[in-house]
Structure formats: C-alpha cells, structure tokens
Design a protein around this motif. Structure first.
Motif, mmCIF file in Angstrom:
data_model
loop_
_atom_site.group_PDB
_atom_site.id
_atom_site.type_symbol
_atom_site.label_atom_id
_atom_site.label_comp_id
_atom_site.label_asym_id
_atom_site.label_seq_id
_atom_site.Cartn_x
_atom_site.Cartn_y
_atom_site.Cartn_z
ATOM 1 N N SER A 110 0.823 -1.210 0.000
ATOM 2 C CA SER A 110 0.000 0.000 0.000
ATOM 3 C C SER A 110 0.854 1.256 0.000
ATOM 4 C CB SER A 110 -0.918 0.002 1.226
ATOM 5 O OG SER A 110 -0.135 0.142 2.409
ATOM 6 N N SER A 111 0.216 2.361 -0.338
ATOM 7 C CA SER A 111 0.892 3.649 -0.298
ATOM 8 C C SER A 111 1.007 4.174 1.125
ATOM 9 C CB SER A 111 0.130 4.663 -1.154
ATOM 10 O OG SER A 111 -1.197 4.782 -0.697
ATOM 11 N N ILE A 112 0.087 3.738 1.975
ATOM 12 C CA ILE A 112 0.015 4.236 3.350
ATOM 13 C C ILE A 112 0.173 3.078 4.318
ATOM 14 C CG2 ILE A 112 -1.430 5.484 5.014
ATOM 15 C CD1 ILE A 112 -3.066 6.467 2.546
ATOM 16 N N GLY A 113 1.099 3.167 5.227
ATOM 17 C CA GLY A 113 1.183 2.188 6.296
ATOM 18 C C GLY A 113 1.904 0.903 5.983
ATOM 19 N N GLY A 114 2.204 0.640 4.711
ATOM 20 C CA GLY A 114 2.989 -0.545 4.390
ATOM 21 C C GLY A 114 2.242 -1.858 4.435
ATOM 22 N N SER A 115 0.921 -1.824 4.288
ATOM 23 C CA SER A 115 0.161 -3.068 4.201
ATOM 24 C C SER A 115 0.601 -3.857 2.979
ATOM 25 C CB SER A 115 -1.335 -2.742 4.106
ATOM 26 O OG SER A 115 -2.091 -3.896 3.790
ATOM 27 N N THR A 116 0.691 -5.185 3.115
ATOM 28 C CA THR A 116 1.148 -6.019 2.005
ATOM 29 C C THR A 116 0.158 -7.138 1.713
ATOM 30 O OG1 THR A 116 2.438 -7.411 3.511
ATOM 31 C CG2 THR A 116 3.584 -5.558 2.480
ATOM 32 N N ASN A 117 0.254 -7.659 0.501
ATOM 33 C CA ASN A 117 -0.600 -8.759 0.058
ATOM 34 C C ASN A 117 0.247 -9.677 -0.810
ATOM 35 O OD1 ASN A 117 -2.529 -10.065 -2.006
ATOM 36 N ND2 ASN A 117 -3.950 -9.226 -0.513
ATOM 37 N N TYR A 118 0.060 -10.980 -0.649
ATOM 38 C CA TYR A 118 0.838 -11.944 -1.422
ATOM 39 C C TYR A 118 -0.074 -13.001 -2.024
ATOM 40 C CZ TYR A 118 4.868 -10.068 1.089
ATOM 41 O OH TYR A 118 5.833 -9.229 1.610
ATOM 42 N N ALA A 119 0.268 -13.441 -3.211
ATOM 43 C CA ALA A 119 -0.398 -14.600 -3.784
ATOM 44 C C ALA A 119 -0.064 -15.818 -2.933
ATOM 45 C CB ALA A 119 0.066 -14.806 -5.220
ATOM 46 N N ASP A 120 -0.999 -16.742 -2.836
ATOM 47 C CA ASP A 120 -0.772 -17.940 -2.014
ATOM 48 C C ASP A 120 0.480 -18.689 -2.442
ATOM 49 O OD1 ASP A 120 -4.302 -18.817 -1.589
ATOM 50 O OD2 ASP A 120 -3.009 -17.408 -0.501
ATOM 51 N N SER A 121 0.754 -18.692 -3.732
ATOM 52 C CA SER A 121 1.873 -19.466 -4.265
ATOM 53 C C SER A 121 3.236 -18.946 -3.819
ATOM 54 C CB SER A 121 1.818 -19.477 -5.795
ATOM 55 O OG SER A 121 1.907 -18.163 -6.300
ATOM 56 N N VAL A 122 3.300 -17.704 -3.320
ATOM 57 C CA VAL A 122 4.597 -17.133 -2.941
ATOM 58 C C VAL A 122 4.677 -16.754 -1.464
ATOM 59 C CG1 VAL A 122 4.899 -16.253 -5.288
ATOM 60 C CG2 VAL A 122 4.035 -14.719 -3.501
ATOM 61 N N LYS A 123 3.614 -16.960 -0.724
ATOM 62 C CA LYS A 123 3.637 -16.616 0.697
ATOM 63 C C LYS A 123 4.728 -17.388 1.414
ATOM 64 C CE LYS A 123 -1.157 -15.200 1.371
ATOM 65 N NZ LYS A 123 -2.496 -15.561 1.917
ATOM 66 N N TYR B 241 -4.913 -0.378 3.448
ATOM 67 C CA TYR B 241 -4.912 -1.836 3.537
ATOM 68 C C TYR B 241 -5.042 -2.410 2.134
ATOM 69 C CZ TYR B 241 -6.547 -6.577 4.330
ATOM 70 O OH TYR B 241 -6.678 -7.940 4.303
ATOM 71 N N ILE B 242 -4.107 -3.271 1.757
ATOM 72 C CA ILE B 242 -4.135 -3.893 0.438
ATOM 73 C C ILE B 242 -4.876 -5.216 0.527
ATOM 74 C CG2 ILE B 242 -2.731 -5.073 -1.288
ATOM 75 C CD1 ILE B 242 -2.500 -2.248 -1.794
ATOM 76 N N SER B 243 -6.056 -5.249 -0.061
ATOM 77 C CA SER B 243 -6.825 -6.484 -0.110
ATOM 78 C C SER B 243 -6.519 -7.218 -1.412
ATOM 79 C CB SER B 243 -8.312 -6.156 -0.051
ATOM 80 O OG SER B 243 -8.689 -5.462 -1.227
ATOM 81 N N ASP B 244 -7.072 -8.419 -1.568
ATOM 82 C CA ASP B 244 -6.930 -9.136 -2.834
ATOM 83 C C ASP B 244 -7.505 -8.293 -3.981
ATOM 84 O OD1 ASP B 244 -7.582 -12.503 -1.533
ATOM 85 O OD2 ASP B 244 -5.795 -11.235 -1.471
ATOM 86 N N TYR B 245 -8.577 -7.570 -3.684
ATOM 87 C CA TYR B 245 -9.211 -6.726 -4.705
ATOM 88 C C TYR B 245 -8.266 -5.614 -5.154
ATOM 89 C CZ TYR B 245 -12.671 -3.743 -6.972
ATOM 90 O OH TYR B 245 -13.361 -2.979 -7.874
#
Length: 129
Positions: A52-65, A105-109
């Motif tokens: 994310s641009s704010i706060g550093g929220s991250t999201n990962y594909a299941d294949s790379v978690k 917050y970075i969601s899957d969407y």
C-alpha cells in the motif's frame, strides 16, 4: 514522464534467491500502491505481491507466501521484491506497476492486474538447472 523500470532478473537455480527492484522516475512513489505481477509463456498476467501507499500493508499470492517479501524505500523511490527458495514454476517476466489508489490496507481486490495504471517493461526471471 512517469516511468517504472524493473531490474534484478536473471537465471537462478531452484532454491536460489533474487531481489527485483522497481525504480520510479517522473513521479513520487510515496502516494502510490505498488504491485508486482508476472506472466509466464502462454499464460495470463497474475498478481504476485502488492504494497500500500500508506502504512505498508502487504498482500501476497498464495503461491509465494513465505518465500517472497515486498518492501519499499521511499527515499530511493524504489520498491523491492525479495524472492527466496525459487521454484521452476516461478519462471516468468516480472512487472511492477503503480496504482493511485490511496488505500491503507491492500486487499486481494486491490492487488488485481486491473487495479494498476502504470506499468514497467518487465524483467525476466528464469529458475532452472
């Protein structure tokens, strides 16, 4: 002119590591969510990880978690993707992209290909013996 440039790709053996960089010019990354995506031969482009641009929220594909880590250094106007324990199926062209979505917050969407407006040219990652 707004530009994203990826670097750090290459040939690596299975189980090895690479760190990709995404450097921005013509704009400040601070205000943008940044995503890494990849496209293997004959397949569609898929999300890998976003921050994310704010706060550093991250999201990962299941294949790379648990294998990949995304981070950003706003002072250097650069986002990184640390890739560990690489697998042959990770072979692809890796792209970084920027979205002007100001989300905390970075969601899957928010980590979809269609959510990103500006794209780099990509860097090839090949995992092979």
């Amino acid at each position: 002119q707004l530009q994203l440039v990826e670097s750090g790709g290459g040939l690596v053996q299975p189980g090895g590591s690479l760190r990709l960089s995404c450097a921005a010019s013509g704009f400040t990354l601070d205000y943008y969510a940044i995503g890494w995506f990849r496209q293997a031969p004959g397949k569609g482009r898929e999300e890998v990880s976003c921050i994310s641009s704010i706060g550093g929220s991250t999201n990962y594909a299941d294949s790379v978690k648990g294998r990949f880590t995304i981070s950003r250094d706003n002072a250097k106007n650069t986002v990184y993707l640390q890739m560990n324990r690489l697998k042959p199926e990770y072979t692809a062209v890796y792209y970084c992209a920027a979205s002007n979505r100001g989300v905390a917050y970075i969601s899957d969407y928010d980590c979809r290909v269609g959510a990103y407006d500006y794209w780099g040219q990509g860097t090839q990652v090949t995992v092979s013996t």
